[in-house]
Design an enzyme around this catalytic site. Structure first.
Site, PDB file in Angstrom:
ATOM      1  N   GLN A 138       0.834  -1.196   0.000  1.00 22.00           N
ATOM      2  CA  GLN A 138       0.000   0.000   0.000  1.00 22.00           C
ATOM      3  C   GLN A 138       0.872   1.250   0.000  1.00 22.00           C
ATOM      4  OE1 GLN A 138      -3.218  -0.205   2.747  1.00 22.00           O
ATOM      5  NE2 GLN A 138      -3.716   1.958   2.610  1.00 22.00           N
TER       6      GLN A 138
ATOM      7  N   SER B  87       4.035  -6.117   3.089  1.00 22.41           N
ATOM      8  CA  SER B  87       2.769  -5.896   3.793  1.00 22.41           C
ATOM      9  C   SER B  87       1.600  -6.452   2.975  1.00 22.41           C
ATOM     10  CB  SER B  87       2.594  -4.407   4.092  1.00 22.41           C
ATOM     11  OG  SER B  87       1.463  -4.176   4.895  1.00 22.41           O
ATOM     12  N   LEU B  88       0.740  -5.609   2.443  1.00 20.26           N
ATOM     13  CA  LEU B  88      -0.346  -6.056   1.569  1.00 20.26           C
ATOM     14  C   LEU B  88       0.185  -6.968   0.466  1.00 20.26           C
ATOM     15  CD1 LEU B  88      -3.162  -5.926   0.158  1.00 20.26           C
ATOM     16  CD2 LEU B  88      -2.320  -3.856  -0.980  1.00 20.26           C
TER      17      LEU B  88
ATOM     18  N   ARG C  45      -9.643  -6.718   4.903  1.00 22.78           N
ATOM     19  CA  ARG C  45      -8.436  -6.374   5.671  1.00 22.78           C
ATOM     20  C   ARG C  45      -8.263  -4.856   5.724  1.00 22.78           C
ATOM     21  NH1 ARG C  45      -2.812  -5.521   4.302  1.00 22.78           N
ATOM     22  NH2 ARG C  45      -1.368  -6.358   5.868  1.00 22.78           N
TER      23      ARG C  45
ATOM     24  N   HIS D 265       0.922  -2.157  11.236  1.00 21.96           N
ATOM     25  CA  HIS D 265       2.016  -3.009  11.716  1.00 21.96           C
ATOM     26  C   HIS D 265       2.491  -2.625  13.114  1.00 21.96           C
ATOM     27  CE1 HIS D 265       2.090  -5.232   8.023  1.00 21.96           C
ATOM     28  NE2 HIS D 265       2.070  -4.083   7.361  1.00 21.96           N
TER      29      HIS D 265
ATOM     30  N   GLN E 110       0.898 -10.727  11.155  1.00 18.29           N
ATOM     31  CA  GLN E 110       1.593  -9.803  10.240  1.00 18.29           C
ATOM     32  C   GLN E 110       1.052  -8.388  10.302  1.00 18.29           C
ATOM     33  OE1 GLN E 110       0.321  -8.524   6.920  1.00 18.29           O
ATOM     34  NE2 GLN E 110       1.905  -9.064   5.442  1.00 18.29           N
TER      35      GLN E 110
END
Length: 312
Positions: free
Chosen positions: A10, A89-90, A114, A199, A248
């Site tokens: 992202q 991440s994503l 999400r 995160h 995560q």
């Protein structure tokens, strides 16, 4: 030659992403059209046009995953295959989908949820993220400790590359940490345009809701080895995946460790799939001895094909 495909996270989104290749390749059209059908609205409109939803996390995440998987379909059609995959991440969801763990239609709907869970976990304005440039992780960790209190906390959220670390947490604590890292020698601090402190432990509510969703979708075997942000190491068994993705979202992204793991396994070529070239930049900072390419439009597709000496 060993190749790793790496998938955008992202923040890489931009208006118009994917449009040029959608117009030219059926495999790209198929991915975008499948996403539209699965989501029940036009992700193409969000990606291809000037649409403010592209920067709303609930829509950003399925948009980037769709773009990334369209680029994966394209590079696969060109005959270029990966020895390993990972995503920031994503992007880890794109990597898992490329590996066959998730069906694409399941994945695109999952990351929309999400995104919504992440947005709703912390009220708007109460969380923030900043990129800290050119300061070692030890001093950044100290700044986060000094800026945190019992009620306001800040942590390292992304270990992206040497000289590029992201901090996140309660807004007041991030404000304090921003000043402290400058005092400790950071070259620059950039406040990120995101909807929350991703995160970090503040995302625990999102993590819990995501866990429920993960238990309700199919988890298939990995066809390509996947490295996870959570540890920077390879996922050993598909039965770990739900636990990994649950954790995560509220733990630091260990991207530097991920790339170093691939290099230790002999990877000498990285190809970023999806919008932007941020991951290419990180890889170059981590190692000067590997080849780095990306695919997001015709120009980058042609350069990548030529660079890895494939007849595509």
């Amino acid at each position: 030659m060993k190749i790793a495909f790496i998938f955008s996270g992202q923040g890489a989104q931009c208006s118009g992403m994917g449009k040029e290749l959608y117009d030219q390749f059926e495999c790209v059209r198929n991915v975008f059209d499948s996403a539209d059908k699965a989501l029940g609205f036009s992700i193409k409109d969000i990606c291809f046009n000037e649409d403010e939803r592209i920067n709303e996390t609930e829509y950003t995440q399925p948009a980037i995953l769709t773009m990334s998987m369209a680029m994966y379909a394209l590079i696969s059609e060109k005959g270029i295959k990966a020895d390993y995959v990972a995503g920031l991440s994503l992007g880890e969801y794109s990597a898992l989908t490329a590996s066959g763990v998730f069906n694409f239609e399941d994945a695109v709907c999952l990351v929309r949820k999400r995104g919504r869970f992440m947005t709703e976990a912390v009220p708007k304005g109460q969380g923030a993220m900043s990129a800290v440039l050119n300061l070692d992780r030890e001093n950044i960790e100290k700044a986060c400790e000094e800026a945190s209190s019992e009620s306001e906390k800040v942590w390292i959220a992304n270990y992206n590359a040497p000289g590029q670390i992201v901090i996140a947490g309660n807004t007041a604590a991030v404000d304090k940490a921003d000043k402290l890292v400058i005092e400790k020698g950071a070259k620059r601090v950039v406040r990120l345009n995101v909807s929350g402190p991703f995160h970090t432990m503040l995302l625990k509510p999102a993590s819990d809701r995501l866990n429920t969703e993960l238990k309700n979708i199919g988890i298939n075997d990995m066809n390509i080895p996947v490295a996870t942000n959570l540890t920077g190491d390879l996922i050993k068994d598909k039965n770990e995946i739900i636990d990994i993705l649950t954790k995560q979202v509220m733990n630091p992204v260990r991207w530097e460790e991920t790339i170093n793991k691939f290099i230790s396994l002999g990877v000498d070529t990285f190809i970023e799939l999806g919008p932007g070239k941020a991951l290419c930049s990180f890889v170059k900072k981590i190692s000067k001895n590997v080849k780095v390419f990306n695919i997001e439009d015709m120009k980058s597709l042609e350069k990548t094909c030529k660079g890895i000496d494939e007849k595509c």
